[in-house]
Design an enzyme around this catalytic site. Structure first.
Site, short mmCIF file in Angstrom:
data_model
loop_
_atom_site.label_atom_id
_atom_site.label_comp_id
_atom_site.label_asym_id
_atom_site.label_seq_id
_atom_site.Cartn_x
_atom_site.Cartn_y
_atom_site.Cartn_z
N ASP A 1 4.25 -3.53 -1.33
CA ASP A 1 4.67 -3.08 -0.19
C ASP A 1 3.53 -3.23 0.95
O ASP A 1 2.52 -2.31 1.17
CB ASP A 1 4.87 -2.16 -0.38
CG ASP A 1 4.59 -0.66 -0.46
OD1 ASP A 1 2.90 -0.47 -1.23
OD2 ASP A 1 4.48 0.21 0.09
N LYS B 1 -10.03 -7.52 -2.54
CA LYS B 1 -10.43 -7.71 -0.97
C LYS B 1 -11.93 -7.08 -0.87
O LYS B 1 -12.26 -6.03 -0.26
CB LYS B 1 -9.44 -7.10 0.09
CG LYS B 1 -8.05 -7.64 -0.44
CD LYS B 1 -7.39 -5.97 1.23
CE LYS B 1 -6.31 -7.04 1.10
NZ LYS B 1 -5.97 -5.39 2.37
N GLU C 1 -4.02 -3.61 -11.56
CA GLU C 1 -3.57 -2.91 -10.38
C GLU C 1 -3.57 -4.18 -9.40
O GLU C 1 -3.48 -5.51 -9.78
CB GLU C 1 -5.30 -2.29 -9.35
CG GLU C 1 -5.24 -2.09 -8.55
CD GLU C 1 -4.37 -0.63 -8.65
OE1 GLU C 1 -3.20 -1.20 -8.24
OE2 GLU C 1 -4.83 0.23 -7.22
N ASP C 2 -2.75 -3.63 -8.60
CA ASP C 2 -2.50 -5.19 -7.62
C ASP C 2 -3.41 -5.85 -7.01
O ASP C 2 -3.54 -6.65 -6.50
CB ASP C 2 -1.74 -4.45 -6.22
CG ASP C 2 -1.37 -3.08 -6.06
OD1 ASP C 2 -2.25 -2.45 -6.09
OD2 ASP C 2 0.02 -2.98 -5.79
N PHE D 1 -3.60 -7.91 5.49
CA PHE D 1 -2.72 -6.80 4.77
C PHE D 1 -1.84 -8.12 4.25
O PHE D 1 -1.03 -8.74 5.02
CB PHE D 1 -2.09 -5.92 5.82
CG PHE D 1 -1.39 -4.71 5.42
CD1 PHE D 1 -1.82 -3.90 4.52
CD2 PHE D 1 0.45 -5.08 5.07
CE1 PHE D 1 -1.87 -3.03 3.91
CE2 PHE D 1 0.79 -4.30 3.75
CZ PHE D 1 -0.28 -2.83 3.57
N ASP E 1 -9.32 -2.75 -3.30
CA ASP E 1 -9.23 -2.98 -1.93
C ASP E 1 -10.69 -2.13 -1.64
O ASP E 1 -12.03 -2.23 -1.79
CB ASP E 1 -8.17 -2.16 -0.87
CG ASP E 1 -7.58 -2.29 0.30
OD1 ASP E 1 -8.77 -3.45 0.53
OD2 ASP E 1 -7.98 -1.18 1.22
N ARG F 1 8.45 -4.96 -1.84
CA ARG F 1 7.87 -5.03 -4.10
C ARG F 1 8.49 -6.52 -3.93
O ARG F 1 7.67 -6.80 -5.18
CB ARG F 1 7.95 -3.74 -4.51
CG ARG F 1 7.10 -2.79 -3.94
CD ARG F 1 7.57 -1.90 -4.55
NE ARG F 1 6.59 -0.26 -4.07
CZ ARG F 1 4.72 -0.10 -3.84
NH1 ARG F 1 4.63 -1.00 -4.44
NH2 ARG F 1 4.91 1.08 -3.62
N LYS G 1 3.15 1.78 -7.55
CA LYS G 1 3.75 1.33 -8.36
C LYS G 1 3.86 -0.11 -8.15
O LYS G 1 4.34 -1.34 -8.62
CB LYS G 1 5.61 1.50 -7.71
CG LYS G 1 6.03 3.11 -7.27
CD LYS G 1 6.77 2.32 -6.13
CE LYS G 1 7.01 4.25 -6.16
NZ LYS G 1 7.06 4.29 -4.66
N GLY G 2 2.47 -1.07 -7.44
CA GLY G 2 2.06 -2.19 -6.79
C GLY G 2 1.92 -2.71 -8.14
O GLY G 2 2.11 -4.46 -8.06
P1 IMP Z 1 -7.97 1.45 -2.74
O1 IMP Z 1 -7.95 2.61 -3.22
O2 IMP Z 1 -8.45 1.29 -1.63
O3 IMP Z 1 -9.21 0.31 -3.40
O4 IMP Z 1 -6.15 0.91 -2.97
C1 IMP Z 1 -6.08 -0.19 -3.56
C2 IMP Z 1 -4.54 0.19 -3.11
O5 IMP Z 1 -4.10 0.35 -1.79
C3 IMP Z 1 -3.86 -0.48 -4.08
O6 IMP Z 1 -3.31 -0.19 -5.06
C4 IMP Z 1 -2.75 -0.60 -3.07
O7 IMP Z 1 -1.06 -0.23 -3.71
C5 IMP Z 1 -2.80 -0.60 -1.24
N1 IMP Z 1 -3.34 -2.17 -0.83
C6 IMP Z 1 -4.78 -2.04 -0.45
N2 IMP Z 1 -4.10 -3.04 0.96
C7 IMP Z 1 -2.79 -3.96 0.41
C8 IMP Z 1 -2.32 -4.67 0.82
O8 IMP Z 1 -3.23 -6.04 1.29
N3 IMP Z 1 -0.90 -4.48 0.90
C9 IMP Z 1 -0.35 -3.66 -0.41
N4 IMP Z 1 -1.05 -2.37 -0.08
C10 IMP Z 1 -2.26 -2.71 -0.81
#
Ligand code: IMP
Length: 191
Positions: free
Chosen positions: A170, A142, A110-111, A163, A114, A176, A54-55
């Site tokens: 969220d 990140k 994407e939000d 974070f 990470d 959110r 949902k981000g």
């Molecule tokens: P990845 O697969 O690790 O790149 O995951 C990305 C997802 O992790 C994002 O779409 C977010 O939903 C969540 N996420 C990663 N870091 C944060 C943060 O600092 N705050 C909130 N959600 C995060």
């Protein structure tokens, strides 16, 4: 003041990383960049913005309004296991796209990029549909957290390993709707 507990402190107590004005300015810049990249190169076809629920919903809504090229929306949802500290790397699709994207110019929205696990999984999945092109736009990046090699084509802000909440993002499904991006305090995390 809405309820504030040690685990879920009120957003107003958290430090601001990016104000809503800074976010709006960067989103407009990225929209203009996307417009410049795609205008006149889509054979008259709308580009397809695919948001990761949902981000990314709020970023997609703002980005779409900053892009001056005809565009349509679609959404996917994924669940990931053990994402927090030690990721198993397993990502599962829980909602697929509604409309075919074969031959279309697609931007995954994407939000946060990470570890990269979510977007590399989704990129692989979307490429199976044979889009004309596939790019990635993310509000935050990140790079220090990356476990798999993947980069976004459009990044609003690069941040260190912190974070954050707000602007669609969220902590335990909360925050959110906060309209700027704030640092979630470490002492409240991990519950
Ligand atoms: P990845 O697969 O690790 O790149 O995951 C990305 C997802 O992790 C994002 O779409 C977010 O939903 C969540 N996420 C990663 N870091 C944060 C943060 O600092 N705050 C909130 N959600 C995060």
């Amino acid at each position: 003041m809405p309820n504030s507990t040690p685990n879920f402190p009120h957003a107003s107590t958290m430090d601001i990383l990016f104000t809503k004005q800074q976010i709006a300015d960067r989103t407009r810049e990225i929209g203009a960049q996307i417009t410049a990249d795609y205008a006149g190169h889509t054979n008259g076809q709308p580009i397809v913005l695919i948001g990761v629920l949902k981000g990314a919903a709020i970023f997609l809504a703002d980005l779409a309004r900053s892009i001056d090229v005809d565009n349509t929306f679609d959404f996917v949802a994924v669940s990931s296991y053990g994402r927090a500290k030690v990721s198993s790397g397993a990502v599962k699709l829980i909602k697929d796209i509604d409309n075919p994207i074969e031959g279309k110019h697609v931007i995954l929205v994407e939000d946060i990029l990470d570890t990269g696990l979510t977007l590399s999984y989704l990129r692989g999945l979307m490429l199976q549909h044979k889009p004309a092109s596939l790019k990635i736009a993310t509000c935050l990046d990140k790079p220090a957290r990356r476990l798999v090699p993947i980069e976004a084509d459009y990044v609003a802000f690069k941040i260190p390993n912190q974070f954050v909440i707000g602007y669609g993002m969220d902590y335990a499904e909360r925050y959110r709707g906060v309209d700027d991006i704030r640092l979630f305090p470490e002492e409240a995390a991990g519950h």
